[in-house]
Design a protein around this motif. Structure first.
Motif, short mmCIF file in Angstrom:
data_model
loop_
_atom_site.label_atom_id
_atom_site.label_comp_id
_atom_site.label_asym_id
_atom_site.label_seq_id
_atom_site.Cartn_x
_atom_site.Cartn_y
_atom_site.Cartn_z
N ALA A 123 -4.51 -13.22 9.49
CA ALA A 123 -4.54 -13.25 7.76
C ALA A 123 -4.86 -11.78 7.43
O ALA A 123 -5.43 -11.12 8.19
CB ALA A 123 -5.71 -14.09 7.54
N GLY A 124 -4.07 -11.29 6.31
CA GLY A 124 -4.16 -10.16 5.97
C GLY A 124 -3.56 -9.07 6.29
O GLY A 124 -3.48 -7.86 5.79
N PHE A 125 -2.80 -9.28 7.64
CA PHE A 125 -2.28 -8.22 8.46
C PHE A 125 -1.21 -7.47 7.68
O PHE A 125 -1.20 -6.21 7.47
CB PHE A 125 -1.62 -8.91 9.84
CG PHE A 125 -0.90 -7.58 10.53
CD1 PHE A 125 -1.50 -6.75 11.24
CD2 PHE A 125 0.49 -7.93 10.50
CE1 PHE A 125 -0.61 -5.86 12.11
CE2 PHE A 125 1.27 -6.75 11.30
CZ PHE A 125 0.59 -5.93 11.98
N LEU A 126 -0.19 -7.97 7.08
CA LEU A 126 0.71 -7.45 6.49
C LEU A 126 0.59 -7.02 5.13
O LEU A 126 1.12 -5.84 4.63
CB LEU A 126 1.93 -8.73 6.13
CG LEU A 126 2.67 -9.11 7.27
CD1 LEU A 126 3.57 -10.36 6.63
CD2 LEU A 126 3.56 -8.23 7.86
N ALA A 127 -0.42 -7.46 4.45
CA ALA A 127 -1.08 -6.79 3.05
C ALA A 127 -1.57 -5.40 3.53
O ALA A 127 -1.51 -4.43 3.17
CB ALA A 127 -2.14 -7.67 2.54
N ASN A 128 -2.53 -5.22 4.86
CA ASN A 128 -2.91 -4.01 5.28
C ASN A 128 -1.72 -3.09 5.62
O ASN A 128 -1.87 -1.86 5.39
CB ASN A 128 -3.91 -4.40 6.55
CG ASN A 128 -4.60 -3.03 6.99
OD1 ASN A 128 -5.01 -2.26 6.31
ND2 ASN A 128 -4.59 -3.00 8.27
N MET A 129 -0.89 -3.63 6.31
CA MET A 129 0.33 -2.70 6.64
C MET A 129 1.18 -2.25 5.26
O MET A 129 1.41 -0.90 5.37
CB MET A 129 1.37 -3.39 7.49
CG MET A 129 0.87 -3.71 8.87
SD MET A 129 0.37 -2.50 9.94
CE MET A 129 -1.51 -2.45 9.56
N GLN A 130 1.25 -3.02 4.38
CA GLN A 130 1.64 -2.54 3.12
C GLN A 130 1.08 -1.60 2.48
O GLN A 130 1.54 -0.56 2.05
CB GLN A 130 2.11 -3.78 2.09
CG GLN A 130 2.87 -3.48 0.98
CD GLN A 130 4.06 -3.13 1.28
OE1 GLN A 130 4.84 -3.65 1.98
NE2 GLN A 130 4.74 -1.92 0.45
N GLU A 131 -0.57 -1.64 2.52
CA GLU A 131 -1.56 -0.69 1.78
C GLU A 131 -1.31 0.57 2.66
O GLU A 131 -1.56 1.73 2.08
CB GLU A 131 -2.56 -1.18 1.98
CG GLU A 131 -3.88 -0.47 1.41
CD GLU A 131 -3.60 -0.07 -0.11
OE1 GLU A 131 -4.15 0.90 -0.36
OE2 GLU A 131 -2.91 -0.84 -0.78
N THR A 132 -1.21 0.49 3.91
CA THR A 132 -1.10 1.74 4.73
C THR A 132 0.12 2.61 4.73
O THR A 132 0.10 3.78 4.74
CB THR A 132 -1.62 1.32 6.39
OG1 THR A 132 -2.85 0.61 6.32
CG2 THR A 132 -1.75 2.59 7.28
N TYR A 133 1.33 1.54 5.00
CA TYR A 133 2.59 2.36 5.34
C TYR A 133 3.46 2.11 4.03
O TYR A 133 4.16 3.19 3.58
CB TYR A 133 3.13 1.74 6.42
CG TYR A 133 2.51 2.00 7.68
CD1 TYR A 133 2.42 3.13 8.34
CD2 TYR A 133 1.57 1.28 8.33
CE1 TYR A 133 1.72 3.73 9.55
CE2 TYR A 133 0.98 1.53 9.52
CZ TYR A 133 0.96 2.68 10.22
OH TYR A 133 0.23 3.05 11.30
N GLY A 134 3.51 1.13 3.59
CA GLY A 134 4.42 0.78 2.25
C GLY A 134 3.94 1.79 1.09
O GLY A 134 4.90 2.40 0.36
N LYS A 135 2.82 1.93 0.95
CA LYS A 135 2.12 2.71 -0.15
C LYS A 135 2.64 4.35 0.16
O LYS A 135 2.76 4.91 -0.73
CB LYS A 135 0.68 2.79 -0.06
CG LYS A 135 -0.09 3.51 -1.09
CD LYS A 135 -1.65 3.48 -1.01
CE LYS A 135 -2.36 4.33 -1.97
NZ LYS A 135 -3.82 4.22 -1.70
N ILE A 136 2.98 4.82 1.36
CA ILE A 136 3.51 6.18 1.51
C ILE A 136 4.96 6.23 1.21
O ILE A 136 5.43 7.28 0.77
CB ILE A 136 3.46 6.48 3.08
CG1 ILE A 136 1.97 6.45 3.70
CG2 ILE A 136 3.74 7.83 3.56
CD1 ILE A 136 1.73 6.26 5.14
N GLY A 137 5.59 4.86 1.22
CA GLY A 137 7.20 5.04 0.86
C GLY A 137 7.91 4.42 1.70
O GLY A 137 9.29 4.24 1.98
N TYR A 138 7.27 3.98 2.91
CA TYR A 138 8.42 3.48 4.18
C TYR A 138 8.43 2.09 3.76
O TYR A 138 7.69 1.08 3.45
CB TYR A 138 7.44 3.47 5.43
CG TYR A 138 7.18 4.85 5.92
CD1 TYR A 138 8.38 5.87 6.02
CD2 TYR A 138 5.81 5.42 6.21
CE1 TYR A 138 8.21 6.92 6.44
CE2 TYR A 138 5.86 6.58 6.71
CZ TYR A 138 6.78 7.46 6.99
OH TYR A 138 6.47 8.69 7.45
#
Length: 295
Positions: A123-138
């Motif tokens: 639970a929450g893993f993908l949201a955390n990855m989006q916040e960490t890496y998606g936010k950078i632009g990946y």
């Protein structure tokens, strides 16, 4: 003798398998003796000139200029690097992820991130990855290679590209490639429950034709050392730091111990991911140690 030009699809036991697209044919080649006497670097993905001899066997004469060169896994002339991880089994490692990203960024290769085993995601893993890496632009592609969920979008993204999958053992790189194109018969391995790692099923990098481009699976690993990596290249893997670095009190600033560091301040304010800054510090120390050891 006939001189041809082609792309190295794989290197195995001293033989290089070179594809000539105009002929839709792959030749088995070795390196010319004269070239062997010089210091040369020859990687999967390289374009080469080779001399065709008897029995359609070739001798490589020259490596042509590269548009990029990936240090780990060693490959050349890529359009895209696919950093591949599992949502679980094995657990996600931020330091390994950040090392892979830094290696591709330092080679100026575009990166996308795949998270396989979507069905196992905590639970929450993908949201955390989006916040960490998606936010950078990946770009992030959550998939499940086993049931095909999310695979169609990834397949479309890779169309026409020369790309390499890289990531730890057991995350499902080979299974993902099989899901993208079932005609690509790659061996897959299960994760060892005893040690929590995958079996190393891919032994060498090989470019496989796929939808007007190529896909390469690469050997997995348990750890990833930054041998041959320069200190100044570490920061290239953390492009989100750059907008803050200009405001640091000292120039240059290592963003580790200096007072008035805008990068450290952004971490404390939650504007930059703490895990990314921790990886940056660990990688910087590792590169310093390895480079000192080399001398």
């Amino acid at each position: 003798m006939t001189i041809l030009q082609g792309r190295v699809l794989k290197n195995y036991n001293g033989y290089y398998y070179v594809n000539v697209p105009e002929e839709n044919k792959t030749y088995t080649c070795k390196v010319k003796g004269k070239m062997k006497k010089s210091r040369f670097s020859l990687a999967t993905g390289d374009f080469v000139d080779f001399e065709l001899g008897e029995k359609d066997e070739g001798m490589i004469l020259k490596v042509l200029p590269r548009k990029n060169y990936l240090l780990r896994p060693i490959m050349a002339n890529l359009d895209l690097f696919v950093a591949t991880f599992a949502c679980a089994s094995p657990d996600f490692s931020p330091i390994i992820a950040d090392k892979l990203i830094a290696l591709a960024e330092s080679a100026d290769i575009p990166i996308i991130i795949v998270f396989n085993k979507l069905d196992l995601a905590p639970a929450g893993f993908l949201a955390n990855m989006q916040e960490t890496y998606g936010k950078i632009g990946y770009e992030i592609y959550p998939i499940c290679a086993q049931n095909g969920k999310g695979v169609a979008d990834l397949r479309e993204r890779l169309r026409g590209k020369v790309c390499a999958f890289g990531g730890p053992s057991g995350v499902g790189k080979s299974s993902t490639i099989n899901a993208i194109d079932p005609q690509v018969a790659l061996r897959t391995g299960d994760v060892s429950e005893k040690i929590g790692r995958g079996k190393h099923t891919t032994r060498f990098a090989e470019l496989l034709p796929f939808d007007e481009g190529y896909i390469a699976d690469t050997p997995g690993f348990g750890n990833l050392l930054l041998e041959g990596f320069a200190e100044e290249n570490v920061l290239a893997g953390f492009k989100e730091f750059l907008q803050y670095a200009a405001s640091c009190r000292f120039h240059p600033c290592t963003h580790t111990h200096e007072p008035g560091c805008a990068v450290k301040e952004a971490v404390e304010l939650g504007e930059l991911a703490r895990s990314r800054h921790a990886s940056y510090q660990e990688m910087l120390e590792e590169v310093k140690f390895l480079n000192k050891k080399a001398y």
